[in-house]
Design a protein around this motif. Structure first.
Motif, short mmCIF file in Angstrom:
data_model
loop_
_atom_site.label_atom_id
_atom_site.label_comp_id
_atom_site.label_asym_id
_atom_site.label_seq_id
_atom_site.Cartn_x
_atom_site.Cartn_y
_atom_site.Cartn_z
N CYS A 1 14.63 -9.22 -6.59
CA CYS A 1 14.98 -8.88 -5.20
C CYS A 1 15.91 -9.94 -4.60
O CYS A 1 15.69 -11.14 -4.76
N TYR B 1 20.18 -5.66 -1.94
CA TYR B 1 19.96 -4.74 -0.82
C TYR B 1 21.29 -4.22 -0.26
O TYR B 1 21.44 -3.03 0.03
N CYS C 1 12.58 -3.45 -6.87
CA CYS C 1 12.88 -4.79 -7.38
C CYS C 1 11.62 -5.63 -7.36
O CYS C 1 10.62 -5.28 -6.72
N ILE D 1 9.77 -9.10 -6.36
CA ILE D 1 9.86 -10.18 -5.40
C ILE D 1 9.80 -11.52 -6.14
O ILE D 1 8.88 -11.75 -6.94
N THR E 1 6.32 -5.36 -6.73
CA THR E 1 7.59 -4.66 -6.57
C THR E 1 7.64 -3.98 -5.22
O THR E 1 6.59 -3.65 -4.63
N ILE F 1 14.00 -1.38 -2.70
CA ILE F 1 15.15 -2.22 -2.37
C ILE F 1 15.60 -1.97 -0.94
O ILE F 1 15.98 -2.91 -0.22
N LEU G 1 14.04 -4.17 1.94
CA LEU G 1 14.13 -5.64 1.92
C LEU G 1 14.49 -6.23 3.27
O LEU G 1 14.24 -7.41 3.52
#
Length: 482
Positions: free
Chosen positions: A235, A240, A263, A265, A272, A275, A278
Motif C-alpha cells: 500500500c 492509490y 494492497c 498495509i 489487506t 486501494i 487508502l
C-alpha cells in the motif's frame, strides 16, 4: 551389429577396415536422431479430425506431435494431450500457412529455443494450463506476426526481459495465475509495441510493486487493458493515485475489478484493504476527486483528451469565463486532440470539457484547471525575502539580549557616564516639552524605545500625553533609544 573390429590386419585388408570404420561413423548421426521420440503419422480417421485446412487432434492421448502435417494447415489443435516437451524438430517441414496453434492442457514443461522456427506466421498461440516455469531470452522472437499469446495458469516465475522481443504486432498477452514477481514493463515500455497492444493481464501473481510513474503515463486506451488485481501489492499513496485516476477515467481495468484491487498495509503485513480506501485510513492519502491540472501565471499548459479509444473525434468546451474572442485565441486544439493554453492568466481557471465520439462510443472528460496568482519564480522570491527578514529579526534579538545582559563597562568611571546619561535624558525631556508647546509634531522616542513616525499623542497611565505608533512589529527597523 556393425563393422568388425580392426586388430592386426595385413596391408591387403587395410582398405576394407577403413571403409568399414567410415560406414560406422556415417551411421552415428542417424542413430542419435532415431533416439528422439517421433510422433505417429497423422491419422485423420482415428486420432485426428481433418477438415479442409483445420486439423484437430484434441484429447487424442498423444505424447508427441503427429508427423507429416500438410503445408496448407492454418489451424492445429493439440490441446488436452500429454505433450510435455516442444522440441526444435517437432515439424520437419515449414508450416508457413499455420496461424493458430493450440497446445493448452498438456503438462508442457519445456520449450526449445528453436521451437517456432518453422511456424513464423503464427497469429495465435495458446500455451495455457501447462507447467512452464520460465520464459527464456528471445524465446518468441521468430513469431513476428503473433497477435495473441496465452500463458495463464502455468508456474512461470521468471521472465527474461528479451523474451517478448520481436513481437511488434502483439495485441493481447495473458499471464495471470502464475508466480511472477516482476511486472513485465518491457511489454508497455517500447513505443513501437504500444501501437498495437490492447491487453496485458498479470493479475493473480506475486507482484509486490508496480512501475507507477510509467503506468500513469500510459494513454487511456492502453491503461484500460492493463490488469494487475489480486497481487500482494504494498500500500502507498502513489498506488492509490494510480487506481483512483483510472477509476475516475472509467477504465475497464479499474471499474470491473474494484473489489479485487487490494494492497498489503506495510505496518501490518497480513492485513489487506481496498486501494481506493487508502485516503480514508492508515496512510491518509490526499483524495483524488477528479482530473486536475495546476499551473502558474504566464506558463503554457497542455490538456490531454485521454479517451478509452484511440481514434475518436474530439472537441473542447472552455469555461464561461474564457469565452471572449480575445481569450479563445490563447487556447488552441492540436492535431492529437489535446488543448494548448498559452500565457496562462488567473481567469483561465475553471473546468474544461472534452467531448469525444466514435461509431461505438461517446465519452466526456472534465479537467479542472487551477492557475495560481503568482509566477513560479515569484514564489521563490517571496520565500527568499521571508527568510532574509527572519534572519534579520533573529540578529536584532540577539543584539538586544547581548546589550541587556552583558554590560560593556564594569569600572568606577561608569557612575560618571550614568550621570551624563541622566543629563542627556533630561535635555531630551525638556526639548520634548518645548516642541509640544510650540505645537510641532515630531517622531520622538517613547519609554519603551519605539518611535512614533506620525507623531500622534497617546495618553499614558500617569495622565500625561505621550506619542505612540499606529502599528507595532515584532522586529522593527526603527533604532532603539535608551
Amino acid at each position: 551389429m556393425g563393422a568388425p573390429l580392426c586388430r592386426c590386419i595385413p596391408p591387403a585388408g587395410l582398405r576394407k577396415c577403413l571403409f568399414a570404420l567410415l560406414q560406422l561413423l556415417l551411421l552415428l548421426p542417424s542413430v542419435s536422431v532415431q533416439r528422439q521420440p517421433v510422433g505417429p503419422p497423422l491419422d485423420c480417421k482415428k486420432t485426428c479430425v481433418c477438415a479442409s485446412n483445420i486439423i484437430s487432434c484434441s484429447k487424442a492421448n498423444l505424447s508427441n506431435i503427429p508427423t507429416s502435417l500438410p503445408r496448407y494447415t492454418t489451424v492445429l489443435d493439440l490441446s488436452f494431450n500429454s505433450i510435455t516437451r516442444l522440441r526444435a524438430g517437432w515439424t520437419s517441414t515449414r508450416l508457413d500457412s499455420l496461424q493458430r496453434l493450440l497446445l493448452n492442457n498438456n503438462g508442457l514443461n519445456f520449450l526449445s529455443s528453436e521451437a517456432f522456427l518453422h511456424v513464423t506466421n503464427l497469429h495465435y498461440l495458446d500455451l495455457s494450463f501447462n507447467d512452464l516455469r520460465q520464459l527464456d531470452e528471445l524465446i518468441f522472437e521468430p513469431l513476428e506476426q503473433l497477435q495473441v499469446l496465452l500463458l495463464y495458469k502455468n508456474n512461470i516465475s521468471q521472465i527474461d526481459r528479451s523474451a517478448f522481443s520481436g513481437l511488434m504486432l502483439l495485441q493481447r498477452v495473458y499471464l495471470s495465475h502464475n508466480r511472477i514477481s516482476r511486472f513485465p514493463l518491457e511489454l508497455v515500455k517500447e513505443q513501437t509495441r504500444l501501437e498495437s497492444l490492447k491487453l496485458l493481464d498479470v493479475s493473480s501473481n506475486r507482484i509486490k510493486s508496480l512501475p507507477i510513474s510509467d503506468l500513469l503515463a500510459l494513454p487511456a486506451w492502453i491503461g484500460s487493458g492493463v490488469f494487475f488485481h489480486n497481487n500482494p501489492l504494498s500500500c502507498s499513496c502513489e498506488l492509490y493515485d494510480l487506481v483512483a485516476h483510472w477509476y475516475i477515467k472509467d477504465l475497464t481495468s479499474a471499474m470491473d475489478f474494484t473489489s479485487s484491487h487490494t494492497c498489503v498495509i506495510p505496518s501490518l503485513r497480513k492485513t489487506t484493504m481496498l486501494i481506493l480506501d487508502l485516503h480514508r485510513a492508515h496512510l491518509n492519502c490526499s483524495e483524488v476527486k477528479g482530473l486536475k491540472e495546476e499551473a502558474y501565471l504566464g506558463q503554457s499548459l497542455v490538456l490531454e483528451c485521454d479517451t478509452k479509444q484511440r481514434s475518436m473525434l474530439k472537441r473542447w468546451e472552455l469555461p464561461r469565463n474564457v469565452t471572449p474572442p480575445q481569450e479563445v485565441t490563447r487556447a488552441v486544439m492540436r492535431s492529437d486532440g489535446s488543448l494548448l493554453i498559452e500565457a496562462l492568466k488567473v481567469e483561465d481557471s475553471g473546468i474544461y470539457t472534452c467531448y469525444a465520439t466514435s461509431d461505438s462510443l461517446n465519452e466526456t472528460l472534465h479537467v479542472t484547471v487551477v492557475v495560481f496568482n503568482s509566477t513560479m519564480s515569484g514564489g521563490l522570491e517571496n520565500i527568499n525575502t521571508a527568510y532574509t527578514t527572519l534572519v534579520g529579526c533573529l540578529v536584532s534579538v540577539v543584539m538586544v539580549f547581548f546589550y541587556l545582559y552583558f554590560t560593556p563597562c564594569r569600572c568606577a568611571c561608569c557612575t560618571d557616564q550614568d550621570a551624563e546619561k541622566e543629563d542627556f535624558r533630561g535635555s531630551l525631556h525638556s526639548s520634548d516639552e518645548n516642541l509640544s508647546q510650540a505645537g510641532r509634531h515630531a517622531a520622538m522616542p517613547e519609554q519603551n524605545g519605539n518611535l512614533n513616525p506620525i507623531g500622534e499623542e497617546n495618553e499614558g497611565e500617569d495622565g500625561r500625553k505621550r506619542r505612540g505608533s499606529d502599528s507595532e512589529s515584532v522586529c522593527s527597523d526603527a533604532p532603539m533609544v535608551v
